[in-house]
Design an enzyme around this catalytic site. Structure first.
Site, PDB file in Angstrom:
ATOM      1  N   ASP A  18      53.388 -79.427-104.785  1.00 13.14           N
ATOM      2  CA  ASP A  18      51.851 -79.483-105.244  1.00 13.14           C
ATOM      3  C   ASP A  18      51.003 -79.537-104.012  1.00 13.14           C
ATOM      4  O   ASP A  18      51.355 -80.370-103.214  1.00 13.14           O
ATOM      5  CB  ASP A  18      51.775 -80.271-106.413  1.00 13.14           C
ATOM      6  CG  ASP A  18      50.554 -79.975-107.275  1.00 13.14           C
ATOM      7  OD1 ASP A  18      50.070 -78.807-107.335  1.00 13.14           O
ATOM      8  OD2 ASP A  18      50.128 -80.785-108.169  1.00 13.14           O
ATOM      9  N   ARG A  31      42.860 -69.780-101.801  1.00 15.60           N
ATOM     10  CA  ARG A  31      43.996 -70.720-102.259  1.00 15.60           C
ATOM     11  C   ARG A  31      45.266 -70.168-101.764  1.00 15.60           C
ATOM     12  O   ARG A  31      46.601 -70.824-101.524  1.00 15.60           O
ATOM     13  CB  ARG A  31      43.864 -70.734-103.788  1.00 15.60           C
ATOM     14  CG  ARG A  31      42.748 -71.305-104.565  1.00 15.60           C
ATOM     15  CD  ARG A  31      43.020 -71.339-105.945  1.00 15.60           C
ATOM     16  NE  ARG A  31      44.399 -71.871-106.492  1.00 15.60           N
ATOM     17  CZ  ARG A  31      44.742 -73.065-106.657  1.00 15.60           C
ATOM     18  NH1 ARG A  31      43.764 -73.938-106.467  1.00 15.60           N
ATOM     19  NH2 ARG A  31      45.929 -73.386-106.930  1.00 15.60           N
ATOM     20  N   HIS A  35      49.363 -71.013-100.106  1.00 19.84           N
ATOM     21  CA  HIS A  35      50.828 -70.848-100.618  1.00 19.84           C
ATOM     22  C   HIS A  35      51.661 -70.419 -99.345  1.00 19.84           C
ATOM     23  O   HIS A  35      52.753 -70.497 -99.366  1.00 19.84           O
ATOM     24  CB  HIS A  35      50.689 -69.501-101.613  1.00 19.84           C
ATOM     25  CG  HIS A  35      49.840 -70.400-103.003  1.00 19.84           C
ATOM     26  ND1 HIS A  35      50.045 -71.536-103.515  1.00 19.84           N
ATOM     27  CD2 HIS A  35      49.011 -69.544-103.847  1.00 19.84           C
ATOM     28  CE1 HIS A  35      49.550 -71.569-104.615  1.00 19.84           C
ATOM     29  NE2 HIS A  35      48.920 -70.518-104.819  1.00 19.84           N
ATOM     30  N   LEU A 129      74.992 -75.642 -99.329  1.00 19.36           N
ATOM     31  CA  LEU A 129      73.658 -76.056 -99.887  1.00 19.36           C
ATOM     32  C   LEU A 129      73.437 -75.130-101.161  1.00 19.36           C
ATOM     33  O   LEU A 129      73.422 -73.783-101.036  1.00 19.36           O
ATOM     34  CB  LEU A 129      72.314 -76.125 -99.167  1.00 19.36           C
ATOM     35  CG  LEU A 129      71.010 -76.201 -99.756  1.00 19.36           C
ATOM     36  CD1 LEU A 129      70.964 -77.868-100.200  1.00 19.36           C
ATOM     37  CD2 LEU A 129      69.995 -75.839 -98.732  1.00 19.36           C
TER      38      LEU A 129
HETATM   39  C1  IPE Z   1      53.484 -77.781-110.985  1.00 22.11           C
HETATM   40  O1  IPE Z   1      52.083 -77.686-110.373  1.00 22.11           O
HETATM   41  C2  IPE Z   1      53.935 -76.417-110.957  1.00 22.11           C
HETATM   42  C3  IPE Z   1      54.554 -76.007-109.443  1.00 22.11           C
HETATM   43  C4  IPE Z   1      54.379 -77.035-108.548  1.00 22.11           C
HETATM   44  C5  IPE Z   1      55.128 -74.969-109.526  1.00 22.11           C
HETATM   45  P1  IPE Z   1      51.034 -77.566-110.955  1.00 22.11           P
HETATM   46  O2  IPE Z   1      49.551 -77.390-109.958  1.00 22.11           O
HETATM   47  O3  IPE Z   1      51.003 -76.383-111.813  1.00 22.11           O
HETATM   48  O4  IPE Z   1      50.750 -78.756-112.308  1.00 22.11           O
HETATM   49  P2  IPE Z   1      49.523 -79.304-112.900  1.00 22.11           P
HETATM   50  O5  IPE Z   1      48.447 -78.083-113.464  1.00 22.11           O
HETATM   51  O6  IPE Z   1      48.813 -80.186-111.963  1.00 22.11           O
HETATM   52  O7  IPE Z   1      49.980 -80.195-113.903  1.00 22.11           O
HETATM   53  C1  IPE Z   2      51.285 -75.872-105.950  1.00 22.50           C
HETATM   54  O1  IPE Z   2      50.092 -76.019-105.391  1.00 22.50           O
HETATM   55  C2  IPE Z   2      51.743 -74.297-105.849  1.00 22.50           C
HETATM   56  C3  IPE Z   2      51.913 -73.702-107.332  1.00 22.50           C
HETATM   57  C4  IPE Z   2      51.655 -74.232-108.622  1.00 22.50           C
HETATM   58  C5  IPE Z   2      52.560 -72.323-107.446  1.00 22.50           C
HETATM   59  P1  IPE Z   2      48.979 -75.614-106.385  1.00 22.50           P
HETATM   60  O2  IPE Z   2      48.558 -74.128-106.154  1.00 22.50           O
HETATM   61  O3  IPE Z   2      49.087 -76.102-107.684  1.00 22.50           O
HETATM   62  O4  IPE Z   2      47.629 -76.487-105.374  1.00 22.50           O
HETATM   63  P2  IPE Z   2      46.625 -77.367-106.040  1.00 22.50           P
HETATM   64  O5  IPE Z   2      47.314 -78.137-107.150  1.00 22.50           O
HETATM   65  O6  IPE Z   2      45.644 -76.606-106.870  1.00 22.50           O
HETATM   66  O7  IPE Z   2      46.167 -78.295-104.946  1.00 22.50           O
HETATM   67 MG    MG Z   3      48.746 -77.893-108.450  1.00 23.31          MG
END
Ligand code: IPE
Ligand code: IPE
Ligand code: MG
Length: 244
Positions: A18, A31, A35, A129
């Site tokens: 995350d 954003r 990624h 792995l």
């Molecule tokens: C959880 O992250 C899902 C992944 C890392 C793929 P999110 O960013 O989607 O989760 P919330 O919305 O903070 O709970």
């Molecule tokens: C995790 O990063 C990646 C996915 C959930 C695909 P986020 O995109 O949720 O990043 P934040 O939480 O908005 O910083």
């Molecule tokens: Mg997130």
């Protein structure tokens, strides 16, 4: 790492990756740049996990709930997944990595589904792995799906009783052991529908480090913290010998 330390490493690490969006935001980038950078962390962490001889790594890459994000972001995420597969497949073969999807990919573009299935087939015999990627994954859906399949088999008379072992055999993770360590990056104190059944006794580690910044030092810190934990599984210390 010494032999003794090596023996205390987790056998299965699961990671909620995350913080990509926040990483990009602090740099005034879109954003999706977060990624792209996050993908570098994936490469890094997979390599280190394999070098440490940790046999299972499960990465939460896309939740069922993530479909509710802006279309362009979802599209880019799926594109990145396709690029990752294309680049990494030869490496996975060289490095004896078995690739598996955990989740329900039927809503993915056909070409990507094909790519994912091909990668699973091609790497099925690899052993060093097991790299499991959670895609369009929902822990509740996984459990419901297991119940549906189980009821079908009960109807047919293929099974006559249900216990934890039987139930587990209907999950996406049927032949993957439960995680020993669950890492969540970027500070959020929640499990966001990840591996709900499997984390019953998993050690949880949350770090403020954002996923694109999560590299060797941060990973080693998480592993060292895990090795300090005393896992009691509801028992008391004196009664624990013999439990893996
Ligand atoms: C959880 O992250 C899902 C992944 C890392 C793929 P999110 O960013 O989607 O989760 P919330 O919305 O903070 O709970
Ligand atoms: C995790 O990063 C990646 C996915 C959930 C695909 P986020 O995109 O949720 O990043 P934040 O939480 O908005 O910083
Ligand atoms: Mg997130």
């Amino acid at each position: 790492m010494s032999k003794l330390e090596q023996s205390k490493l987790p056998a299965h690490v699961a990671i909620i990756m995350d913080g990509n969006g926040r990483w990009a935001k602090t740099r005034n980038l879109p954003r999706v740049e977060g990624h792209v950078q996050g993908l570098e962390s994936v490469r890094n962490i997979v390599t280190i996990t394999r070098e440490l001889r940790i046999p299972y790594l499960t990465l939460y890459a896309f939740s069922k709930e993530n479909w509710s994000r802006p279309r362009a972001e979802v599209k880019r995420l799926l594109e990145l997944l396709g690029i990752f597969l294309e680049n990494e497949l030869p490496l996975m073969m060289d490095e004896d990595i078995r690739f598996r999807v955990v989740g329900d990919i039927k809503d993915f573009p056909k070409k990507l589904q094909h790519q994912l299935n091909a990668a699973m087939q091609k790497t099925a015999g690899n052993k060093t792995l097991s790299l499991n990627i959670a895609l369009s994954y929902s822990g509740r859906e996984e459990i419901l799906n297991a119940v549906r399949l189980l009821l079908k088999d009960m109807d047919k008379g293929d099974i006559t009783h249900i216990d934890e072992k039987v139930f587990q055999s209907y999950l996406y993770t049927r032949d993957i052991p439960d995680p020993d360590l669950l890492i969540r990056t970027s500070g959020e104190m929640r499990v966001s529908n990840f591996l709900l059944w499997q984390i019953a006794y998993t050690e949880i580690y949350v770090t403020d480090t954002l996923w694109p910044d999560f590299r060797e030092d941060a990973y080693m810190e998480a592993l060292r913290e895990y090795m300090k934990r005393e896992r009691r599984f509801g028992s008391v210390k004196e009664n624990l010998s013999g439990r893996a």
